[in-house]
Design an enzyme around this catalytic site. Sequence first.
Site, PDB file in Angstrom:
ATOM      1  N   ASP A   8     154.288   0.260  30.460  1.00 54.94           N
ATOM      2  CA  ASP A   8     152.655   1.451  30.367  1.00 54.94           C
ATOM      3  C   ASP A   8     153.258   1.886  28.792  1.00 54.94           C
ATOM      4  OD1 ASP A   8     153.946   3.518  31.245  1.00 54.94           O
ATOM      5  OD2 ASP A   8     152.449   4.479  32.500  1.00 54.94           O
ATOM      6  N   HIS A   9     152.548   3.579  28.468  1.00 60.46           N
ATOM      7  CA  HIS A   9     152.911   3.905  27.257  1.00 60.46           C
ATOM      8  C   HIS A   9     154.537   4.585  28.042  1.00 60.46           C
ATOM      9  CE1 HIS A   9     150.096   6.279  29.613  1.00 60.46           C
ATOM     10  NE2 HIS A   9     150.771   7.512  28.730  1.00 60.46           N
ATOM     11  N   CYS A  63     157.896   2.574  33.977  1.00 61.02           N
ATOM     12  CA  CYS A  63     156.203   3.638  33.869  1.00 61.02           C
ATOM     13  C   CYS A  63     157.120   5.000  32.736  1.00 61.02           C
ATOM     14  CB  CYS A  63     154.708   4.052  34.624  1.00 61.02           C
ATOM     15  SG  CYS A  63     155.927   4.796  35.963  1.00 61.02           S
ATOM     16  N   THR A  65     158.142   7.501  35.242  1.00 59.83           N
ATOM     17  CA  THR A  65     159.232   7.625  35.851  1.00 59.83           C
ATOM     18  C   THR A  65     159.894   6.552  37.057  1.00 59.83           C
ATOM     19  OG1 THR A  65     157.486   8.559  38.057  1.00 59.83           O
ATOM     20  CG2 THR A  65     158.279  10.101  35.964  1.00 59.83           C
ATOM     21  N   HIS A  96     169.858  -6.759  50.174  1.00 57.39           N
ATOM     22  CA  HIS A  96     169.337  -6.598  50.859  1.00 57.39           C
ATOM     23  C   HIS A  96     168.025  -6.722  51.177  1.00 57.39           C
ATOM     24  CE1 HIS A  96     172.217  -3.769  53.065  1.00 57.39           C
ATOM     25  NE2 HIS A  96     172.627  -5.634  52.597  1.00 57.39           N
ATOM     26  N   ARG A 130     170.332 -10.672  59.194  1.00 59.83           N
ATOM     27  CA  ARG A 130     169.037  -9.876  59.469  1.00 59.83           C
ATOM     28  C   ARG A 130     167.995  -9.496  58.763  1.00 59.83           C
ATOM     29  NH1 ARG A 130     174.218  -7.665  57.395  1.00 59.83           N
ATOM     30  NH2 ARG A 130     174.060  -5.571  56.291  1.00 59.83           N
ATOM     31  N   HIS A 131     168.131  -9.954  56.847  1.00 56.59           N
ATOM     32  CA  HIS A 131     167.842  -9.128  55.775  1.00 56.59           C
ATOM     33  C   HIS A 131     165.982  -9.595  55.810  1.00 56.59           C
ATOM     34  CE1 HIS A 131     170.580  -5.799  55.306  1.00 56.59           C
ATOM     35  NE2 HIS A 131     171.545  -7.234  54.843  1.00 56.59           N
TER      36      HIS A 131
HETATM   37  C1  RB5 Z   1     151.735   8.893  32.027  1.00 55.74           C
HETATM   38  O1  RB5 Z   1     151.793   9.955  31.475  1.00 55.74           O
HETATM   39  C2  RB5 Z   1     152.743   8.624  33.413  1.00 55.74           C
HETATM   40  O2  RB5 Z   1     151.881   9.546  34.221  1.00 55.74           O
HETATM   41  C3  RB5 Z   1     153.310   7.277  33.718  1.00 55.74           C
HETATM   42  O3  RB5 Z   1     154.128   6.205  33.090  1.00 55.74           O
HETATM   43  C4  RB5 Z   1     153.895   7.274  35.111  1.00 55.74           C
HETATM   44  O4  RB5 Z   1     155.124   8.592  34.311  1.00 55.74           O
HETATM   45  C5  RB5 Z   1     153.041   7.244  36.189  1.00 55.74           C
HETATM   46  O5  RB5 Z   1     153.458   7.535  36.814  1.00 55.74           O
END
Ligand code: RB5
Length: 142
Positions: A8-9, A63, A65, A96, A130-131
Amino acid sequence: MNIAIAADHGGYELKEALCRHYADLPLTDLGTYNCEPVDYPDMAQKMARAIATKTVDLGILICGTGVGISIAANRYKGIRAALIYSQEVARLAKEHNNANILVFGGRTMKADDVIKYIDTFLQASYEGGRHQRRLDKLEAME
Ligand code: RB5
């Protein structure tokens, strides 16, 4: 192996850095293609469909995070998306979990580190045994 990348952005800049670094690999860029806001569930869906149709073997999703796009990707059948934050986790995600999507945070991780994580994952092998029993249980939940 066919590898695809999408973001995403919040992950756009890291995606671009990875595309430059892996310019010699057959790496398909599924977007987004600029910094304009897009919704991470849409990018996760695009990747999940590419994996479901077997046009892609390994996905890289980014994304801000890595959290939102992980949650979204793991809603799709057959997807094992792993949020990777160290080389050890990268290795274990292959050995695993046999992850088929690697997830990173564009606003929380440095490109140099992410490259190390991807290289570590690509050098590792799935251990099975096992995995596989555990992966079979995941599949049964779908
Ligand atoms: C976008 O602003 C942000 O929320 C997205 O990239 C992400 O971090 C969401 O989990």
